[in-house]
Design a protein around this motif. Structure first.
Motif, PDB file in Angstrom:
ATOM      1  N   LYS A   1       0.825  -1.208   0.000  1.00 45.27           N
ATOM      2  CA  LYS A   1       0.000   0.000   0.000  1.00 45.27           C
ATOM      3  C   LYS A   1       0.858   1.257   0.000  1.00 45.27           C
ATOM      4  O   LYS A   1       0.644   2.182  -0.794  1.00 45.27           O
ATOM      5  N   TYR A   2       1.862   1.294   0.881  1.00 41.78           N
ATOM      6  CA  TYR A   2       2.642   2.520   1.012  1.00 41.78           C
ATOM      7  C   TYR A   2       3.621   2.710  -0.142  1.00 41.78           C
ATOM      8  O   TYR A   2       3.966   3.845  -0.482  1.00 41.78           O
ATOM      9  N   GLU A   3       4.039   1.637  -0.769  1.00 37.68           N
ATOM     10  CA  GLU A   3       4.852   1.789  -1.977  1.00 37.68           C
ATOM     11  C   GLU A   3       4.008   2.405  -3.098  1.00 37.68           C
ATOM     12  O   GLU A   3       4.460   3.309  -3.811  1.00 37.68           O
ATOM     13  N   GLU A   4       2.770   1.925  -3.234  1.00 40.39           N
ATOM     14  CA  GLU A   4       1.875   2.484  -4.253  1.00 40.39           C
ATOM     15  C   GLU A   4       1.524   3.934  -3.922  1.00 40.39           C
ATOM     16  O   GLU A   4       1.447   4.785  -4.809  1.00 40.39           O
TER      17      GLU A   4
ATOM     18  N   LYS B   1      -7.975  15.377 -10.461  1.00 39.94           N
ATOM     19  CA  LYS B   1      -8.956  14.301 -10.648  1.00 39.94           C
ATOM     20  C   LYS B   1      -8.262  12.960 -10.882  1.00 39.94           C
ATOM     21  O   LYS B   1      -8.700  11.927 -10.359  1.00 39.94           O
ATOM     22  N   VAL B   2      -7.180  12.960 -11.657  1.00 42.35           N
ATOM     23  CA  VAL B   2      -6.437  11.723 -11.915  1.00 42.35           C
ATOM     24  C   VAL B   2      -5.824  11.188 -10.624  1.00 42.35           C
ATOM     25  O   VAL B   2      -5.868   9.977 -10.357  1.00 42.35           O
ATOM     26  N   ILE B   3      -5.272  12.075  -9.810  1.00 39.35           N
ATOM     27  CA  ILE B   3      -4.655  11.652  -8.545  1.00 39.35           C
ATOM     28  C   ILE B   3      -5.703  11.046  -7.619  1.00 39.35           C
ATOM     29  O   ILE B   3      -5.485   9.982  -7.010  1.00 39.35           O
ATOM     30  N   LEU B   4      -6.868  11.696  -7.508  1.00 35.73           N
ATOM     31  CA  LEU B   4      -7.934  11.162  -6.662  1.00 35.73           C
ATOM     32  C   LEU B   4      -8.414   9.808  -7.168  1.00 35.73           C
ATOM     33  O   LEU B   4      -8.719   8.902  -6.374  1.00 35.73           O
ATOM     34  N   ASP B   5      -8.477   9.667  -8.477  1.00 35.13           N
ATOM     35  CA  ASP B   5      -8.882   8.396  -9.074  1.00 35.13           C
ATOM     36  C   ASP B   5      -7.894   7.291  -8.723  1.00 35.13           C
ATOM     37  O   ASP B   5      -8.288   6.170  -8.368  1.00 35.13           O
ATOM     38  N   ARG B   6      -6.591   7.582  -8.799  1.00 36.15           N
ATOM     39  CA  ARG B   6      -5.560   6.589  -8.463  1.00 36.15           C
ATOM     40  C   ARG B   6      -5.632   6.199  -6.990  1.00 36.15           C
ATOM     41  O   ARG B   6      -5.487   5.031  -6.634  1.00 36.15           O
ATOM     42  N   LEU B   7      -5.863   7.187  -6.127  1.00 35.90           N
ATOM     43  CA  LEU B   7      -5.987   6.900  -4.690  1.00 35.90           C
ATOM     44  C   LEU B   7      -7.206   6.018  -4.420  1.00 35.90           C
ATOM     45  O   LEU B   7      -7.163   5.118  -3.567  1.00 35.90           O
ATOM     46  N   SER B   8      -8.284   6.239  -5.152  1.00 36.40           N
ATOM     47  CA  SER B   8      -9.509   5.461  -4.974  1.00 36.40           C
ATOM     48  C   SER B   8      -9.327   4.033  -5.479  1.00 36.40           C
ATOM     49  O   SER B   8      -9.794   3.072  -4.842  1.00 36.40           O
ATOM     50  N   ILE B   9      -8.655   3.876  -6.615  1.00 33.59           N
ATOM     51  CA  ILE B   9      -8.398   2.535  -7.157  1.00 33.59           C
ATOM     52  C   ILE B   9      -7.546   1.717  -6.191  1.00 33.59           C
ATOM     53  O   ILE B   9      -7.792   0.527  -5.966  1.00 33.59           O
ATOM     54  N   LEU B  10      -6.550   2.362  -5.590  1.00 33.07           N
ATOM     55  CA  LEU B  10      -5.710   1.675  -4.606  1.00 33.07           C
ATOM     56  C   LEU B  10      -6.550   1.204  -3.422  1.00 33.07           C
ATOM     57  O   LEU B  10      -6.418   0.055  -2.968  1.00 33.07           O
ATOM     58  N   ALA B  11      -7.430   2.071  -2.915  1.00 34.07           N
ATOM     59  CA  ALA B  11      -8.275   1.693  -1.780  1.00 34.07           C
ATOM     60  C   ALA B  11      -9.215   0.553  -2.144  1.00 34.07           C
ATOM     61  O   ALA B  11      -9.393  -0.400  -1.374  1.00 34.07           O
ATOM     62  N   ASP B  12      -9.826   0.626  -3.323  1.00 29.75           N
ATOM     63  CA  ASP B  12     -10.703  -0.458  -3.784  1.00 29.75           C
ATOM     64  C   ASP B  12      -9.961  -1.791  -3.759  1.00 29.75           C
ATOM     65  O   ASP B  12     -10.473  -2.808  -3.262  1.00 29.75           O
ATOM     66  N   SER B  13      -8.765  -1.786  -4.319  1.00 28.81           N
ATOM     67  CA  SER B  13      -7.985  -3.020  -4.453  1.00 28.81           C
ATOM     68  C   SER B  13      -7.627  -3.602  -3.096  1.00 28.81           C
ATOM     69  O   SER B  13      -7.664  -4.824  -2.900  1.00 28.81           O
TER      70      SER B  13
ATOM     71  N   LEU C   1     -14.876   7.811  -1.383  1.00 24.55           N
ATOM     72  CA  LEU C   1     -14.448   6.620  -2.108  1.00 24.55           C
ATOM     73  C   LEU C   1     -15.501   6.215  -3.134  1.00 24.55           C
ATOM     74  O   LEU C   1     -15.166   5.848  -4.262  1.00 24.55           O
ATOM     75  N   GLY C   2     -16.771   6.305  -2.766  1.00 22.73           N
ATOM     76  CA  GLY C   2     -17.836   5.970  -3.696  1.00 22.73           C
ATOM     77  C   GLY C   2     -17.820   6.842  -4.935  1.00 22.73           C
ATOM     78  O   GLY C   2     -18.158   6.393  -6.032  1.00 22.73           O
ATOM     79  N   ALA C   3     -17.404   8.090  -4.770  1.00 19.02           N
ATOM     80  CA  ALA C   3     -17.358   9.041  -5.888  1.00 19.02           C
ATOM     81  C   ALA C   3     -15.993   9.052  -6.580  1.00 19.02           C
ATOM     82  O   ALA C   3     -15.745   9.893  -7.437  1.00 19.02           O
ATOM     83  N   ASN C   4     -15.106   8.122  -6.199  1.00 17.13           N
ATOM     84  CA  ASN C   4     -13.735   8.098  -6.730  1.00 17.13           C
ATOM     85  C   ASN C   4     -13.008   9.417  -6.479  1.00 17.13           C
ATOM     86  O   ASN C   4     -12.287   9.925  -7.342  1.00 17.13           O
TER      87      ASN C   4
END
Length: 315
Positions: free
Chosen positions: A93-96, A112-124, A157-160
């Protein structure tokens, strides 16, 4: 030999940058990698360690993480699939997160791209921790084979739109009585036990940090309600709800994992609740009241707040 003076002067906190860089350069592995960095990557690295105590301490404990600095970001799914150890998963997690932060400071990607990447990491990580919990030896076969319930992400998180320090808001829904073949009470008790174990693991802090703070208060009846309801029970609850904020919350709901068919069924049933045929004056007044309540809360603090302040996360 690299002259770090100008990089330190251009950092947000030159004093911290000096002390921390001196300590990091004592490690031969780190020093060799810094010597090979481009000007822009070196400046980003020094900026990071100067104002992020966590990242600085993390790299001190795990010098090899510096290899991730400056790499183009894409979630390493193949690596994630092979991890079954929770300590290794926290490091993942912390490496990502380190790579995402680097992208952010590079300034080539929109917020928006950064928030999307943070949300994808949390989902995973939510899905992965759920899978690890389900493989426990004390679980019946049906839970080891699949996740017999649906996980909804709410809020940011729901809104990415997850940010670096966000809690994750989750709601769980299980099958209806007539949809489950077997001992339903044992099934529901197993799901609740699963959620409790998951919640404990997600928030357990070690020297390498934790996964995420999990907020389950958005579920029906909040803290006083059960951790999971069936689809029918959830539908009936919202049919009787007159709380405008609950409708607002479900506008941002998204299925994260588990039984997707179960989740799609619930979302379909909740459409009349979430999207009323018309927006009454009472709804508008309630919305304005929520905004006014936020303003009153921020005024009580007497100073600007990143969450509640004007232009903050809540706005």
């Amino acid at each position: 030999m690299v002259d770090y003076g100008s990089y330190i002067e251009n950092s947000p906190d030159p004093e911290s940058a000096t002390i921390r860089l001196e300590n990091l350069l004592k490690d031969d592995f780190i020093r060799r990698h810094l010597d090979k960095m481009s000007d822009i990557n070196l400046q980003i690295f020094i900026n990071l360690v100067s104002y992020s105590n966590f990242i600085y301490r993390f790299i001190c404990r795990h010098p090899d993480f510096i290899k991730s600095a400056g790499k183009s970001y894409a979630l390493d799914c193949s690596k994630l699939e092979l991890i079954s150890d929770l300590d290794k998963l926290r490091l993942f997690k912390y490496e990502e997160l380190f790579k995402i932060t680097w992208l952010d400071l590079l300034g080539k990607f929109s917020y928006k791209v950064i928030l999307d990447r943070l949300s994808i990491l949390a989902d995973s990580l939510v899905i992965k921790v759920m899978q690890i919990v389900s493989m426990g030896k004390d679980y019946p076969t049906y839970q080891r084979l699949s996740l017999p319930f649906c996980i909804f992400a709410m809020g940011k998180l729901g809104a990415n739109e997850l940010n670096y320090s966000s809690d994750i808001d989750l709601i769980f829904v299980c099958k209806d009585t007539d949809e489950y073949e077997g001992d339903y009470l044992a099934y529901q008790a197993g799901v609740i036990d699963h959620i409790r174990k998951f919640n404990k693991i997600m928030q357990e802090a070690t020297e390498d940090g934790f996964f995420y703070r999990v907020d389950l208060k958005l579920r029906p009846w909040g803290r006083s309600g059960p951790l999971v309801l069936s689809v029918d029970e959830t539908e009936h609850y919202y049919e009787a709800s007159t709380e405008a904020w609950e409708r607002f919350a479900w506008l941002r709901a998204r299925i994260v994992g588990g039984d997707r068919e179960l989740g799609e069924d619930l979302l379909q049933r909740l459409q009349p609740f979430i999207y009323l045929r018309s927006l009454s004056s009472d709804d508008l007044r309630r919305f304005i009241q929520i905004k006014n309540d936020m303003s009153k809360n921020r005024q009580k603090t007497g100073n600007w707040n990143v969450k509640l302040g004007a232009g903050g996360i809540r706005d």
